[in-house]
Design a protein around this motif. Structure first.
Motif, PDB file in Angstrom:
ATOM      1  N   TYR A  68      -3.479   1.251   5.101  1.00  0.00           N
ATOM      2  CA  TYR A  68      -2.871   2.577   5.267  1.00  0.00           C
ATOM      3  C   TYR A  68      -1.380   2.455   5.559  1.00  0.00           C
ATOM      4  O   TYR A  68      -0.557   3.177   4.996  1.00  0.00           O
ATOM      5  CB  TYR A  68      -3.575   3.308   6.403  1.00  0.00           C
ATOM      6  CG  TYR A  68      -2.897   4.587   6.850  1.00  0.00           C
ATOM      7  CD1 TYR A  68      -3.214   5.804   6.265  1.00  0.00           C
ATOM      8  CD2 TYR A  68      -1.937   4.569   7.860  1.00  0.00           C
ATOM      9  CE1 TYR A  68      -2.597   6.982   6.668  1.00  0.00           C
ATOM     10  CE2 TYR A  68      -1.310   5.733   8.262  1.00  0.00           C
ATOM     11  CZ  TYR A  68      -1.636   6.933   7.667  1.00  0.00           C
ATOM     12  OH  TYR A  68      -1.006   8.088   8.070  1.00  0.00           O
ATOM     13  N   VAL A  72      -1.281  -1.452  -0.718  1.00  0.00           N
ATOM     14  CA  VAL A  72      -2.363  -2.170  -1.371  1.00  0.00           C
ATOM     15  C   VAL A  72      -2.160  -3.685  -1.326  1.00  0.00           C
ATOM     16  O   VAL A  72      -3.090  -4.438  -1.611  1.00  0.00           O
ATOM     17  CB  VAL A  72      -2.510  -1.711  -2.844  1.00  0.00           C
ATOM     18  CG1 VAL A  72      -2.865  -0.250  -2.910  1.00  0.00           C
ATOM     19  CG2 VAL A  72      -1.232  -1.992  -3.630  1.00  0.00           C
ATOM     20  N   TRP A 215       4.128   1.430  -1.974  1.00  0.00           N
ATOM     21  CA  TRP A 215       2.804   1.375  -1.342  1.00  0.00           C
ATOM     22  C   TRP A 215       1.747   0.935  -2.339  1.00  0.00           C
ATOM     23  O   TRP A 215       0.822   0.214  -1.987  1.00  0.00           O
ATOM     24  CB  TRP A 215       2.459   2.748  -0.774  1.00  0.00           C
ATOM     25  CG  TRP A 215       1.298   2.752   0.175  1.00  0.00           C
ATOM     26  CD1 TRP A 215       1.330   2.587   1.525  1.00  0.00           C
ATOM     27  CD2 TRP A 215      -0.087   2.938  -0.165  1.00  0.00           C
ATOM     28  NE1 TRP A 215       0.071   2.657   2.064  1.00  0.00           N
ATOM     29  CE2 TRP A 215      -0.829   2.871   1.033  1.00  0.00           C
ATOM     30  CE3 TRP A 215      -0.773   3.147  -1.363  1.00  0.00           C
ATOM     31  CZ2 TRP A 215      -2.210   3.013   1.071  1.00  0.00           C
ATOM     32  CZ3 TRP A 215      -2.158   3.283  -1.330  1.00  0.00           C
ATOM     33  CH2 TRP A 215      -2.864   3.223  -0.118  1.00  0.00           C
ATOM     34  N   TRP A 216       1.859   1.385  -3.602  1.00  0.00           N
ATOM     35  CA  TRP A 216       0.879   1.056  -4.629  1.00  0.00           C
ATOM     36  C   TRP A 216       1.154  -0.285  -5.297  1.00  0.00           C
ATOM     37  O   TRP A 216       0.347  -0.749  -6.102  1.00  0.00           O
ATOM     38  CB  TRP A 216       0.865   2.136  -5.714  1.00  0.00           C
ATOM     39  CG  TRP A 216       0.390   3.478  -5.259  1.00  0.00           C
ATOM     40  CD1 TRP A 216       1.150   4.575  -5.006  1.00  0.00           C
ATOM     41  CD2 TRP A 216      -0.961   3.874  -5.006  1.00  0.00           C
ATOM     42  NE1 TRP A 216       0.371   5.629  -4.611  1.00  0.00           N
ATOM     43  CE2 TRP A 216      -0.947   5.225  -4.603  1.00  0.00           C
ATOM     44  CE3 TRP A 216      -2.192   3.210  -5.074  1.00  0.00           C
ATOM     45  CZ2 TRP A 216      -2.100   5.923  -4.269  1.00  0.00           C
ATOM     46  CZ3 TRP A 216      -3.346   3.922  -4.752  1.00  0.00           C
ATOM     47  CH2 TRP A 216      -3.291   5.252  -4.350  1.00  0.00           C
ATOM     48  N   PRO A 281     -10.869  -0.087   2.426  1.00  0.00           N
ATOM     49  CA  PRO A 281      -9.821   0.493   1.558  1.00  0.00           C
ATOM     50  C   PRO A 281     -10.038   1.977   1.260  1.00  0.00           C
ATOM     51  O   PRO A 281      -9.070   2.720   1.057  1.00  0.00           O
ATOM     52  CB  PRO A 281      -9.912  -0.353   0.279  1.00  0.00           C
ATOM     53  CG  PRO A 281     -10.527  -1.642   0.707  1.00  0.00           C
ATOM     54  CD  PRO A 281     -11.487  -1.275   1.780  1.00  0.00           C
ATOM     55  N   VAL A 285      -7.040   4.800   1.785  1.00  0.00           N
ATOM     56  CA  VAL A 285      -6.516   5.697   0.754  1.00  0.00           C
ATOM     57  C   VAL A 285      -6.756   7.155   1.128  1.00  0.00           C
ATOM     58  O   VAL A 285      -5.852   8.000   1.024  1.00  0.00           O
ATOM     59  CB  VAL A 285      -7.149   5.369  -0.611  1.00  0.00           C
ATOM     60  CG1 VAL A 285      -6.703   6.378  -1.659  1.00  0.00           C
ATOM     61  CG2 VAL A 285      -6.765   3.958  -1.041  1.00  0.00           C
ATOM     62  N   ARG A 288      -4.372   8.247   3.758  1.00  0.00           N
ATOM     63  CA  ARG A 288      -3.054   8.612   3.227  1.00  0.00           C
ATOM     64  C   ARG A 288      -3.053  10.007   2.609  1.00  0.00           C
ATOM     65  O   ARG A 288      -2.024  10.685   2.596  1.00  0.00           O
ATOM     66  CB  ARG A 288      -2.623   7.583   2.175  1.00  0.00           C
ATOM     67  CG  ARG A 288      -1.908   6.379   2.739  1.00  0.00           C
ATOM     68  CD  ARG A 288      -0.567   6.802   3.275  1.00  0.00           C
ATOM     69  NE  ARG A 288       0.082   5.742   4.032  1.00  0.00           N
ATOM     70  CZ  ARG A 288       1.154   5.938   4.771  1.00  0.00           C
ATOM     71  NH1 ARG A 288       1.659   7.151   4.875  1.00  0.00           N
ATOM     72  NH2 ARG A 288       1.703   4.957   5.422  1.00  0.00           N
TER      73      ARG A 288
END
Length: 510
Positions: A68, A72, A215-216, A281, A285, A288
């Motif tokens: 978070y 990733v 972030w990705w 995970p 996600v 977020r």
């Protein structure tokens, strides 16, 4: 309503732990029952127990919080946690079971015939165990305070008392049943709310969370001075090699009947861990999406428990939050139980039992001494946890993995596979690895941000501490061939003789 349900869930997990642990009072009678559950634990039961103790607060709360917070890129964490068991399976699982040892210091002395190596291994077992116990108490304080508003010391004290009772009741036999049960509690309590949250997300038409730039993206730099490739490599090395050096994990393989069972146990553990790590995970996600930012002073470790209340209104949200609170406590209790068991065994066998033997004039096992060691195993980390609350759960666990990778991984790999390892070389590897990794952790904690390569090397020390320990052990061993034990060849044959040969010998009549 939410507080009441969460308190009931936590209380149910604690009471169940004590009741199941109490079974050990009737089942544990011999020394091997307390230390290695009589070496009769089946692969399936042992796999559930290992998974139960391995999936700690860092897995239940910390992994989701780190993903978070940092993106990733941190998906490597669950991969590394699971991959460590493949390394353990290939390198040391079966030979360690064939060694016949009760504890890691037992193996160190059997392999090298050195009391000094045994003492160093004992000190490191206690140090790593206490370092790993600290975040369990932190997680307990965090979880209970979040769902009930209780003072943070209450959660830590509750875990300390329950764990001391469970370990002292029946040693490894008690803890085996407790941890196997708690794995399935944790998986259920994490997966069911995740299914509900995912179903609600899909019914609402989905949605993409708004996140910061990078972030990705894997291997994204967190700052201009960051070194993401080094950081990731060092983290993976710590998790892969540190797993085999965690005392509470390694001692579990002494409980299998033979080396074949140890290998089957490891394969089952990989499957069980893989199923569990599908879910953190998801929380990261969805966190977020529904909690794009956290209030000042609120840690990302809390995202798992906060999420249901933000998505589901009324009693449904309260029930899901209570499930997660109970699962978090199951994670804390199971890991803390395994750690306390490994520390208790070493404290009792290395420090209390010899002194009690001198006082009584005998060498009885001493149930009272074992239970006193169980209390000592939880008191010290409980006190320490009160003074280091600002360190993240996963960060503290990361340093424990780094210390294990830089000390016990070289000792075990070289001890199992290299017959030229000498006493002096083993001592050098343990000292260099422990001093380097401990210095890095202390400097990171007290020294403040350094920036650049300095901060990267100290905050992620496994990539240089572990090779340093290996090199020290090899170089010193080559320089001191006279300190290689004379019976090394015999022990190496015992460690590597195929299981079918052992079975064939056992069937030959006298």
């Amino acid at each position: 309503m939410s507080d009441t349900l969460s308190v009931l869930a936590v209380a149910l997990v604690c009471v169940t732990t004590v009741v199941v642990g109490g079974l050990g009072l009737r089942l544990s009678r011999r020394t091997s029952d307390f230390y290695v559950a009589g070496r009769t634990v089946s692969p399936r039961l042992n796999a559930s127990a290992i998974s139960g103790e391995y999936l700690s607060a860092a897995s239940f709360l910390g992994v989701a919080g780190l993903i978070y917070d940092q993106g990733v890129d941190l998906l490597w964490l669950p991969v590394g946690y699971t991959l460590g068991y493949l390394v353990l399976l290939v390198m040391v699982a079966a030979p360690m079971r064939r060694s016949g040892a009760y504890t890691l210091p037992d193996f160190a002395e059997a392999r090298l015939g050195s009391v000094l190596v045994r003492r160093l291994a004992a000190v490191l077992v206690v140090a790593i165990g206490w370092m790993y116990l600290v975040p369990q108490f932190q997680g307990a304080a965090l979880a209970l305070a979040l769902v009930t508003g209780a003072p943070q010391w209450v959660g830590s004290l509750l875990v300390a008392v329950v764990v001391a009772v469970a370990v002292g009741a029946g040693g490894m036999r008690s803890i085996t049943f407790v941890q196997a049960m708690q794995y399935w509690i944790k998986l259920t309590c994490l997966a069911v709310p995740a299914f509900v949250l995912l179903a609600l997300w899909m019914r609402s038409g989905g949605g993409v969370p708004t996140v910061r730039e990078g972030w990705w993206e894997p291997f994204a730099a967190r700052s201009p001075d960051d070194h993401p490739y080094y950081r990731t490599f060092s983290m993976m090395l710590a998790l892969c090699l540190g797993t085999m050096g965690l005392p509470h994990v390694l001692v579990r393989f002494y409980t299998n009947p033979d080396g074949v069972a140890a290998r089957r146990t490891t394969v089952s553990v990989v499957a069980l861990l893989g199923v569990f790590y599908l879910w953190p995970p998801v929380y990261a996600v969805l966190g977020r999406l529904h909690l794009p930012s956290l209030p000042e002073g609120v840690r990302s470790d809390t995202i798992v428990i906060q999420l249901p209340g933000r998505v589901v209104d009324g009693v449904g949200g309260d029930v899901l939050t209570a499930m997660l609170a109970g699962g978090a406590f199951a994670a804390l209790l199971s890991t803390a139980s395994g750690l306390a068991m490994s520390v208790t065994g070493v404290l009792h066998q290395e420090f209390l039992r010899p002194r009690l033997a001198r006082l009584t004039g005998g060498d009885a096992f001493g149930f009272g001494g074992f239970r006193l060691a169980a209390v000592g195993a939880v008191v010290v980390p409980f006190v320490v946890a009160r003074f280091v609350e600002q360190i993240g759960i996963a960060t503290t666990v990361g340093f424990a993995f780094s210390l294990a990778a830089a000390t016990f991984a070289p000792l075990l790999i070289l001890g199992v596979w290299w017959r030229r390892l000498s006493r002096a070389g083993a001592v050098a590897g343990l000292i260099f690895g422990s001093v380097a990794s401990t210095a890095a952790a202390v400097t990171t904690y007290f020294g403040g941000p350094l920036g650049g390569w300095g901060e990267a090397l100290l905050a992620n020390p496994a990539a240089w501490c572990t090779p340093l320990a290996f090199a020290s052990a090899v170089v010193v061993s080559l320089a001191t061939p006279g300190s290689v034990p004379r019976d090394t060849g015999r022990l190496m044959v015992r460690l590597h003789t195929p299981e079918r040969v052992h079975l064939a010998r056992s069937r030959v009549p006298d």
